[in-house]
Design a protein around this motif. Sequence first.
Motif, PDB file in Angstrom:
ATOM      1  N   SER A  53     -13.010  -2.659   6.694  1.00 34.77           N
ATOM      2  CA  SER A  53     -13.598  -3.635   7.999  1.00 34.77           C
ATOM      3  C   SER A  53     -15.083  -4.426   7.328  1.00 34.77           C
ATOM      4  O   SER A  53     -15.268  -5.712   7.583  1.00 34.77           O
ATOM      5  N   HIS A  54     -15.817  -3.649   6.593  1.00 32.34           N
ATOM      6  CA  HIS A  54     -17.141  -4.117   5.864  1.00 32.34           C
ATOM      7  C   HIS A  54     -16.549  -5.374   5.018  1.00 32.34           C
ATOM      8  O   HIS A  54     -17.267  -6.302   4.971  1.00 32.34           O
ATOM      9  N   SER A  55     -15.539  -5.036   4.111  1.00 30.90           N
ATOM     10  CA  SER A  55     -15.070  -6.111   3.163  1.00 30.90           C
ATOM     11  C   SER A  55     -14.680  -7.264   3.731  1.00 30.90           C
ATOM     12  O   SER A  55     -15.095  -8.457   3.671  1.00 30.90           O
ATOM     13  N   ALA A  56     -13.784  -7.153   4.951  1.00 32.74           N
ATOM     14  CA  ALA A  56     -13.421  -8.329   5.851  1.00 32.74           C
ATOM     15  C   ALA A  56     -14.395  -9.039   6.413  1.00 32.74           C
ATOM     16  O   ALA A  56     -14.532 -10.185   6.490  1.00 32.74           O
ATOM     17  N   LEU A  57     -15.516  -8.341   6.946  1.00 32.23           N
ATOM     18  CA  LEU A  57     -16.668  -8.869   7.515  1.00 32.23           C
ATOM     19  C   LEU A  57     -17.461  -9.853   6.768  1.00 32.23           C
ATOM     20  O   LEU A  57     -17.688 -11.024   6.863  1.00 32.23           O
ATOM     21  N   VAL A  58     -17.655  -9.234   5.604  1.00 29.43           N
ATOM     22  CA  VAL A  58     -18.522 -10.095   4.365  1.00 29.43           C
ATOM     23  C   VAL A  58     -17.758 -11.196   3.806  1.00 29.43           C
ATOM     24  O   VAL A  58     -18.233 -12.376   3.686  1.00 29.43           O
ATOM     25  N   MET A  59     -16.451 -10.999   3.775  1.00 21.71           N
ATOM     26  CA  MET A  59     -15.614 -12.175   3.113  1.00 21.71           C
ATOM     27  C   MET A  59     -15.185 -13.089   4.004  1.00 21.71           C
ATOM     28  O   MET A  59     -15.003 -14.324   3.790  1.00 21.71           O
ATOM     29  N   GLY A  60     -15.141 -12.795   5.496  1.00 24.80           N
ATOM     30  CA  GLY A  60     -15.123 -13.826   6.479  1.00 24.80           C
ATOM     31  C   GLY A  60     -16.140 -14.796   6.504  1.00 24.80           C
ATOM     32  O   GLY A  60     -16.173 -15.958   6.688  1.00 24.80           O
ATOM     33  N   LEU A  61     -17.354 -14.046   6.524  1.00 22.59           N
ATOM     34  CA  LEU A  61     -18.688 -14.837   6.374  1.00 22.59           C
ATOM     35  C   LEU A  61     -18.552 -15.836   4.975  1.00 22.59           C
ATOM     36  O   LEU A  61     -19.002 -16.937   5.391  1.00 22.59           O
ATOM     37  N   THR A  62     -18.412 -15.212   4.152  1.00 24.68           N
ATOM     38  CA  THR A  62     -18.604 -15.849   2.813  1.00 24.68           C
ATOM     39  C   THR A  62     -17.652 -17.166   2.669  1.00 24.68           C
ATOM     40  O   THR A  62     -17.862 -18.243   2.445  1.00 24.68           O
ATOM     41  N   VAL A  84     -20.649  -8.968  -2.481  1.00 27.59           N
ATOM     42  CA  VAL A  84     -20.263  -8.235  -3.627  1.00 27.59           C
ATOM     43  C   VAL A  84     -21.097  -6.842  -3.549  1.00 27.59           C
ATOM     44  O   VAL A  84     -20.629  -5.542  -3.590  1.00 27.59           O
ATOM     45  N   ILE A  85     -22.426  -6.909  -3.013  1.00 26.17           N
ATOM     46  CA  ILE A  85     -23.287  -5.438  -2.860  1.00 26.17           C
ATOM     47  C   ILE A  85     -22.630  -4.735  -1.641  1.00 26.17           C
ATOM     48  O   ILE A  85     -22.363  -3.467  -1.852  1.00 26.17           O
ATOM     49  N   VAL A  86     -22.030  -5.249  -0.660  1.00 23.69           N
ATOM     50  CA  VAL A  86     -21.417  -4.639   0.508  1.00 23.69           C
ATOM     51  C   VAL A  86     -20.140  -3.970  -0.245  1.00 23.69           C
ATOM     52  O   VAL A  86     -19.841  -2.836   0.252  1.00 23.69           O
ATOM     53  N   MET A  87     -19.287  -4.809  -0.815  1.00 26.45           N
ATOM     54  CA  MET A  87     -18.003  -4.049  -1.204  1.00 26.45           C
ATOM     55  C   MET A  87     -18.171  -3.121  -2.418  1.00 26.45           C
ATOM     56  O   MET A  87     -17.418  -2.163  -2.374  1.00 26.45           O
ATOM     57  N   TYR A  88     -19.310  -3.160  -3.262  1.00 25.22           N
ATOM     58  CA  TYR A  88     -19.451  -2.174  -4.054  1.00 25.22           C
ATOM     59  C   TYR A  88     -20.033  -1.046  -3.276  1.00 25.22           C
ATOM     60  O   TYR A  88     -19.583   0.261  -3.806  1.00 25.22           O
ATOM     61  N   ASP A  89     -20.685  -1.149  -2.428  1.00 29.06           N
ATOM     62  CA  ASP A  89     -21.193   0.098  -1.541  1.00 29.06           C
ATOM     63  C   ASP A  89     -19.963   0.713  -1.073  1.00 29.06           C
ATOM     64  O   ASP A  89     -19.906   1.907  -0.892  1.00 29.06           O
ATOM     65  N   ALA A  90     -19.324   0.009  -0.279  1.00 23.87           N
ATOM     66  CA  ALA A  90     -17.815   0.311   0.293  1.00 23.87           C
ATOM     67  C   ALA A  90     -17.033   1.212  -0.518  1.00 23.87           C
ATOM     68  O   ALA A  90     -16.392   2.251  -0.126  1.00 23.87           O
ATOM     69  N   SER A  91     -16.770   0.669  -1.749  1.00 23.29           N
ATOM     70  CA  SER A  91     -15.821   1.305  -2.685  1.00 23.29           C
ATOM     71  C   SER A  91     -16.504   2.414  -3.720  1.00 23.29           C
ATOM     72  O   SER A  91     -15.794   3.162  -4.330  1.00 23.29           O
ATOM     73  N   GLY A  92     -18.013   2.412  -3.777  1.00 22.43           N
ATOM     74  CA  GLY A  92     -18.679   3.156  -4.659  1.00 22.43           C
ATOM     75  C   GLY A  92     -19.237   4.420  -3.807  1.00 22.43           C
ATOM     76  O   GLY A  92     -18.924   5.494  -3.477  1.00 22.43           O
ATOM     77  N   VAL A  93     -20.539   3.852  -3.508  1.00 23.70           N
ATOM     78  CA  VAL A  93     -21.547   4.879  -2.703  1.00 23.70           C
ATOM     79  C   VAL A  93     -20.761   5.623  -1.563  1.00 23.70           C
ATOM     80  O   VAL A  93     -20.866   6.956  -1.670  1.00 23.70           O
ATOM     81  N   ARG A  94     -20.283   4.696  -0.794  1.00 25.41           N
ATOM     82  CA  ARG A  94     -19.671   5.445   0.533  1.00 25.41           C
ATOM     83  C   ARG A  94     -18.569   6.113   0.268  1.00 25.41           C
ATOM     84  O   ARG A  94     -18.359   7.558   0.995  1.00 25.41           O
ATOM     85  N   GLN A  95     -17.686   5.743  -0.641  1.00 24.32           N
ATOM     86  CA  GLN A  95     -16.646   6.562  -0.962  1.00 24.32           C
ATOM     87  C   GLN A  95     -16.938   7.996  -1.607  1.00 24.32           C
ATOM     88  O   GLN A  95     -16.399   9.142  -1.441  1.00 24.32           O
ATOM     89  N   HIS A  96     -17.989   8.029  -2.437  1.00 23.75           N
ATOM     90  CA  HIS A  96     -18.352   9.067  -3.202  1.00 23.75           C
ATOM     91  C   HIS A  96     -19.006  10.191  -2.087  1.00 23.75           C
ATOM     92  O   HIS A  96     -18.920  11.530  -2.114  1.00 23.75           O
ATOM     93  N   ALA A  97     -19.798   9.576  -1.034  1.00 16.89           N
ATOM     94  CA  ALA A  97     -20.418  10.378  -0.108  1.00 16.89           C
ATOM     95  C   ALA A  97     -19.383  10.840   0.853  1.00 16.89           C
ATOM     96  O   ALA A  97     -19.411  12.093   1.305  1.00 16.89           O
TER      97      ALA A  97
END
Length: 141
Positions: A53-62, A84-97
């Motif tokens: 939903s984070h990726s959908a939100l930012v891509m809907g906006l973009t 790109v920052i939000v999607m990187y965070d969703a697939s990287g930092v948040r996934q590892h957390a």
Amino acid sequence: ADAMNPSVMTNQPLQSAILSFVVAQTLKVFTTWYIDHKWDFSRLVGSGGMPSSHSALVMGLTTAVGYANGTGSVVFAISIVFSVIVMYDASGVRQHAGKQANVLNQIISELPPEHPVSEVRPLKDALGHTPVQVSRTTIFS
């Protein structure tokens, strides 16, 4: 509101972003049913899983910003960088957390009952998304 002072309620990029988020969250109920063969309406407010939903939100906006202002506009460039920052965070930092939370939950579950940490509420481990989930959501959005 006049043309020089648009209302938040008529802001099409904002509406597009919110609609994309709501659709993605709703679809999580169906993807959970498809994968686990059970209806889980808590997915309406849960993070992690498919679609992002984070990726959908930012891509809907973009997408809406690009449509409204053109893909050569400064605001579109800002929106792309933000996405790109939000999607990187969703697939990287948040996934590892989420993976770390899963390991910590396992460690805590193996502690003896008298240990002070053994009664700690389990950490939420469905935090992030795989790169495939993020990219599929990006295409969908």
